[in-house]
Write a protein that holds these residues in place. Structure first.
Motif, PDB file in Angstrom:
ATOM      1  N   ASP A   1      -7.330  13.741  -8.182  1.00 23.95           N
ATOM      2  CA  ASP A   1      -6.898  14.237  -9.179  1.00 23.95           C
ATOM      3  C   ASP A   1      -5.327  13.104  -9.541  1.00 23.95           C
ATOM      4  O   ASP A   1      -4.466  14.579  -9.015  1.00 23.95           O
ATOM      5  CB  ASP A   1      -7.693  15.053 -10.067  1.00 23.95           C
ATOM      6  CG  ASP A   1      -7.307  14.847 -11.786  1.00 23.95           C
ATOM      7  OD1 ASP A   1      -7.102  13.844 -12.350  1.00 23.95           O
ATOM      8  OD2 ASP A   1      -8.631  15.664 -12.221  1.00 23.95           O
TER       9      ASP A   1
ATOM     10  N   ILE B   1       2.383   6.328 -17.386  1.00 23.87           N
ATOM     11  CA  ILE B   1       2.212   7.088 -18.742  1.00 23.87           C
ATOM     12  C   ILE B   1       0.274   7.632 -17.780  1.00 23.87           C
ATOM     13  O   ILE B   1      -0.024   8.639 -18.198  1.00 23.87           O
ATOM     14  CB  ILE B   1       1.867   6.048 -18.978  1.00 23.87           C
ATOM     15  CG1 ILE B   1       2.231   5.279 -20.425  1.00 23.87           C
ATOM     16  CG2 ILE B   1      -0.018   6.056 -19.967  1.00 23.87           C
ATOM     17  CD1 ILE B   1       2.533   4.360 -21.457  1.00 23.87           C
ATOM     18  N   MET B   2      -0.086   6.775 -16.533  1.00 25.59           N
ATOM     19  CA  MET B   2      -0.871   7.398 -16.108  1.00 25.59           C
ATOM     20  C   MET B   2      -0.765   8.832 -15.196  1.00 25.59           C
ATOM     21  O   MET B   2      -1.332   9.290 -14.959  1.00 25.59           O
ATOM     22  CB  MET B   2      -1.633   6.730 -14.410  1.00 25.59           C
ATOM     23  CG  MET B   2      -2.820   5.270 -15.920  1.00 25.59           C
ATOM     24  SD  MET B   2      -3.064   4.078 -14.391  1.00 25.59           S
ATOM     25  CE  MET B   2      -1.879   3.076 -13.677  1.00 25.59           C
TER      26      MET B   2
ATOM     27  N   VAL C   1      -6.074   6.814  -9.570  1.00 23.72           N
ATOM     28  CA  VAL C   1      -6.198   5.718 -10.596  1.00 23.72           C
ATOM     29  C   VAL C   1      -5.740   4.571 -10.639  1.00 23.72           C
ATOM     30  O   VAL C   1      -5.300   3.572  -9.811  1.00 23.72           O
ATOM     31  CB  VAL C   1      -5.259   6.141 -12.177  1.00 23.72           C
ATOM     32  CG1 VAL C   1      -6.415   5.466 -13.162  1.00 23.72           C
ATOM     33  CG2 VAL C   1      -5.234   7.327 -11.809  1.00 23.72           C
ATOM     34  N   ARG C   2      -7.203   3.120 -11.757  1.00 22.87           N
ATOM     35  CA  ARG C   2      -6.585   1.854 -11.870  1.00 22.87           C
ATOM     36  C   ARG C   2      -6.327   1.937 -13.520  1.00 22.87           C
ATOM     37  O   ARG C   2      -7.637   2.540 -13.793  1.00 22.87           O
ATOM     38  CB  ARG C   2      -7.652   1.166 -10.957  1.00 22.87           C
ATOM     39  CG  ARG C   2      -7.377  -0.307 -11.389  1.00 22.87           C
ATOM     40  CD  ARG C   2      -8.595  -1.163 -10.628  1.00 22.87           C
ATOM     41  NE  ARG C   2      -8.578  -1.276  -8.923  1.00 22.87           N
ATOM     42  CZ  ARG C   2      -7.729  -2.350  -8.550  1.00 22.87           C
ATOM     43  NH1 ARG C   2      -7.792  -3.504  -9.187  1.00 22.87           N
ATOM     44  NH2 ARG C   2      -7.831  -2.467  -7.073  1.00 22.87           N
ATOM     45  N   SER C   3      -5.699   1.622 -13.684  1.00 24.34           N
ATOM     46  CA  SER C   3      -5.442   1.289 -15.063  1.00 24.34           C
ATOM     47  C   SER C   3      -6.748   0.040 -15.704  1.00 24.34           C
ATOM     48  O   SER C   3      -7.062  -0.998 -14.856  1.00 24.34           O
ATOM     49  CB  SER C   3      -4.514   0.458 -15.829  1.00 24.34           C
ATOM     50  OG  SER C   3      -3.746  -0.413 -15.417  1.00 24.34           O
ATOM     51  N   GLN C   4      -6.956  -0.044 -16.474  1.00 24.48           N
ATOM     52  CA  GLN C   4      -7.773  -0.946 -17.664  1.00 24.48           C
ATOM     53  C   GLN C   4      -7.253  -0.770 -18.603  1.00 24.48           C
ATOM     54  O   GLN C   4      -7.768  -1.119 -20.397  1.00 24.48           O
ATOM     55  CB  GLN C   4      -9.629  -0.412 -17.484  1.00 24.48           C
ATOM     56  CG  GLN C   4     -10.140  -0.074 -16.185  1.00 24.48           C
ATOM     57  CD  GLN C   4     -11.559   0.649 -16.009  1.00 24.48           C
ATOM     58  OE1 GLN C   4     -12.629   0.456 -16.800  1.00 24.48           O
ATOM     59  NE2 GLN C   4     -11.688   1.895 -15.889  1.00 24.48           N
TER      60      GLN C   4
ATOM     61  N   ASP D   1      -9.332   8.211 -16.850  1.00 28.70           N
ATOM     62  CA  ASP D   1      -8.573   7.619 -16.234  1.00 28.70           C
ATOM     63  C   ASP D   1      -7.903   6.358 -16.705  1.00 28.70           C
ATOM     64  O   ASP D   1      -8.979   5.624 -16.662  1.00 28.70           O
ATOM     65  CB  ASP D   1      -8.115   8.375 -15.126  1.00 28.70           C
ATOM     66  CG  ASP D   1      -8.013   9.328 -14.418  1.00 28.70           C
ATOM     67  OD1 ASP D   1      -7.161  10.406 -15.657  1.00 28.70           O
ATOM     68  OD2 ASP D   1      -9.122  10.329 -13.683  1.00 28.70           O
ATOM     69  N   GLY D   2      -6.810   6.016 -16.493  1.00 32.08           N
ATOM     70  CA  GLY D   2      -6.860   4.550 -16.540  1.00 32.08           C
ATOM     71  C   GLY D   2      -6.692   3.949 -17.917  1.00 32.08           C
ATOM     72  O   GLY D   2      -6.105   2.607 -17.733  1.00 32.08           O
ATOM     73  N   LYS D   3      -7.398   4.489 -18.801  1.00 35.08           N
ATOM     74  CA  LYS D   3      -7.493   3.401 -20.346  1.00 35.08           C
ATOM     75  C   LYS D   3      -6.837   3.972 -21.476  1.00 35.08           C
ATOM     76  O   LYS D   3      -6.304   5.340 -21.232  1.00 35.08           O
ATOM     77  CB  LYS D   3      -9.128   3.770 -20.457  1.00 35.08           C
ATOM     78  CG  LYS D   3     -10.397   3.468 -19.666  1.00 35.08           C
ATOM     79  CD  LYS D   3     -11.710   3.426 -20.182  1.00 35.08           C
ATOM     80  CE  LYS D   3     -12.537   2.771 -18.671  1.00 35.08           C
ATOM     81  NZ  LYS D   3     -13.644   2.534 -19.146  1.00 35.08           N
ATOM     82  N   LEU D   4      -6.592   3.344 -22.492  1.00 33.99           N
ATOM     83  CA  LEU D   4      -5.643   3.338 -23.559  1.00 33.99           C
ATOM     84  C   LEU D   4      -6.991   3.015 -24.439  1.00 33.99           C
ATOM     85  O   LEU D   4      -7.643   2.003 -24.458  1.00 33.99           O
ATOM     86  CB  LEU D   4      -4.961   2.199 -23.960  1.00 33.99           C
ATOM     87  CG  LEU D   4      -3.504   1.971 -22.838  1.00 33.99           C
ATOM     88  CD1 LEU D   4      -2.907   0.789 -22.596  1.00 33.99           C
ATOM     89  CD2 LEU D   4      -2.406   3.452 -23.049  1.00 33.99           C
TER      90      LEU D   4
ATOM     91  N   ARG E   1      -3.141   7.811 -25.147  1.00 27.41           N
ATOM     92  CA  ARG E   1      -3.432   7.713 -24.180  1.00 27.41           C
ATOM     93  C   ARG E   1      -4.288   8.801 -23.752  1.00 27.41           C
ATOM     94  O   ARG E   1      -4.420  10.422 -23.745  1.00 27.41           O
ATOM     95  CB  ARG E   1      -2.407   7.161 -22.835  1.00 27.41           C
ATOM     96  CG  ARG E   1      -0.763   8.501 -23.945  1.00 27.41           C
ATOM     97  CD  ARG E   1       0.344   7.508 -23.668  1.00 27.41           C
ATOM     98  NE  ARG E   1       1.483   7.698 -23.398  1.00 27.41           N
ATOM     99  CZ  ARG E   1       2.479   7.497 -23.686  1.00 27.41           C
ATOM    100  NH1 ARG E   1       2.714   6.643 -25.024  1.00 27.41           N
ATOM    101  NH2 ARG E   1       3.604   7.955 -23.071  1.00 27.41           N
ATOM    102  N   LYS E   2      -4.479   9.549 -22.314  1.00 28.78           N
ATOM    103  CA  LYS E   2      -4.473  11.023 -21.276  1.00 28.78           C
ATOM    104  C   LYS E   2      -3.719  11.381 -22.325  1.00 28.78           C
ATOM    105  O   LYS E   2      -2.555  11.328 -21.069  1.00 28.78           O
ATOM    106  CB  LYS E   2      -5.309  10.588 -20.164  1.00 28.78           C
ATOM    107  CG  LYS E   2      -6.006  11.664 -19.608  1.00 28.78           C
ATOM    108  CD  LYS E   2      -6.565  11.722 -18.576  1.00 28.78           C
ATOM    109  CE  LYS E   2      -7.132  12.712 -18.106  1.00 28.78           C
ATOM    110  NZ  LYS E   2      -7.930  12.798 -17.069  1.00 28.78           N
TER     111      LYS E   2
END
Lengths: 248, 158
Positions: A98, A122-123, A179-182, B40-43, B140-141
């Motif tokens: 994580d 950002i991630m 993590v993979r952004s979506q 994770d990874g989303k906005l 965001r997270k």
């Protein structure tokens, strides 16, 4: 009168010849003299934009705000269905599962691609990581980002999703995606500068009809996608606003 | 319009409170202690008009809020307002964006089912032809450290 066309330096190397073929097609269709200039890096491309040398650009979303608000560019089209997404990747042997487990002092490898780097950073925020407490490792391309991870010279790699997916199965088997952004709404776009704006609608129409004829389809195939999609002013403004919120 | 929360929508044990929202709206809030963690990874993205009425939401917004899209469009953004959020935080948000500046902060949001989720939110004014036509909010997270800090700080700001 001659115009200059340029492509965001993060284009996939496999598509270099595709952009030259596209430029030849565009000149033939428009009857305009357009010179394709490929810059080696974002810095030299931005200098050319500031000096008003660029009239047409396939732009990285990170530069869209500057192009629209400072240089008077307007959007034309984007690759249909395409969006830029980023990945956070570690060595497969790394026990971290994580992002939140990552610690200050993490060595982060990335390329110069500004939008991918921004999304990647950002991630990493859930681990309280930022530009002030990581060890940055700059790489010329994504294969080299992967190598840094494989050699344990970096702890984390930030990838453009498309570039990661194109790595060999052998390399990917030694890596682990955290993590993979979506995000879906951040994308490159073809944009037109002030000197060409009286031709905007004509060029847009030509581009939109490309996928309807055989020759146009072949040109698009060499760019790695099958058709263009219109980007209107409000969609571009929305993306600029979104990038602005992320760039904080 | 913003409706009171309904018992049948709530999942788990809940508390009830009456909340005074912007524009002299009073809303009955039913809330639980169940947290949904940020994916994770989303906005989460939304846009409002200058009065704070929702005009656009993305899929992540719909998923995390628990509302349907048609329930969100046309509703005040304060539909997400959690009773644990101090009013002073939202005053600061509105004062900042109405000056034409960007606001950033950590926010505990209320779900339709009474649960909550924490976000790191950034709000910017949408300026078109020199005029503010609305606001875009991107969440965001957040890091757990920041959430823990805010969980301690916010109760002291009432």
């Amino acid at each position: 009168m001659s115009f200059q066309f340029t492509v965001s330096p993060d284009f996939t190397p496999d598509h270099l010849s595709g952009w030259y073929i596209f430029n030849t097609w565009l000149q033939k269709q428009t009857g305009l003299a357009i010179h394709l200039e490929m810059y080696n890096d974002f810095h030299s491309q931005r200098s050319a934009i500031q000096a008003n040398h660029v009239d047409l650009i396939y732009a990285n979303p990170f530069d869209a705000a500057m192009l629209v608000r400072e240089r008077g560019f307007l959007p034309l089209v984007k690759a249909e269905g395409a969006s830029d997404e980023a990945l956070i990747v570690v060595n497969a042997a790394n026990p971290v599962i994580d992002v939140a487990e990552l610690q200050s002092g993490t060595r982060v490898a990335f390329t110069e691609d500004p939008d991918v780097r921004l999304m990647g950073m950002i991630m990493l925020e859930p681990a309280d990581l930022d530009n002030g407490n990581i060890v940055p490792i700059s790489a010329d391309n994504y294969v080299l980002v992967a190598k840094q991870l494989l050699k344990n010279q970096a702890d984390v790699g930030i990838f453009l999703a498309e570039a990661y997916d194109d790595l060999s199965a052998m390399i990917k088997s030694q890596l682990k995606v955290l993590v993979r952004s979506q995000i879906s709404v951040i994308h490159h776009a073809l944009m037109i500068g002030p000197k060409l704006q009286d031709q905007r609608e004509d060029i847009q129409n030509l581009l939109m009809s490309m996928s309807a004829d055989e020759k146009g389809q072949g040109v698009l195939k060499n760019l790695g996608f099958s058709s263009w999609q219109i980007v209107d002013d409000e969609e571009m403004e929305f993306m600029i606003d979104l990038m602005d919120t992320l760039n904080t | 319009m913003i409706a009171d929360m309904k018992v049948e929508d709530i999942v788990g044990d809940y508390q009830e409170v009456s909340l005074q929202l912007y524009g002299s709206i009073t809303r009955k809030i039913l809330y639980t202690q169940i947290e949904t963690s940020y994916p994770d990874g989303k906005l989460i993205v939304s846009t409002t008009d200058p009065a704070g009425i929702i005009t656009h939401v993305n899929r992540s917004f719909v998923e995390m809020s628990g509302y349907r899209e048609d329930e969100l469009l046309g509703a005040p953004h304060s539909i997400l307002r959690h009773p644990d959020m101090p009013p002073v935080a939202f005053k600061d948000l509105w004062d900042t964006v109405q000056r034409g500046e960007k606001w950033q902060g950590f926010v505990k949001n209320l779900r339709k089912d009474g649960g909550f989720y924490w976000v790191k939110a950034t709000v910017i004014p949408n300026v078109r032809a020199g005029k503010v036509v609305g606001f875009t909010s991107v969440r965001r997270k957040p890091s757990r450290t920041k959430v823990d800090e805010c969980s301690k700080l916010y109760p002291t700001l009432f």
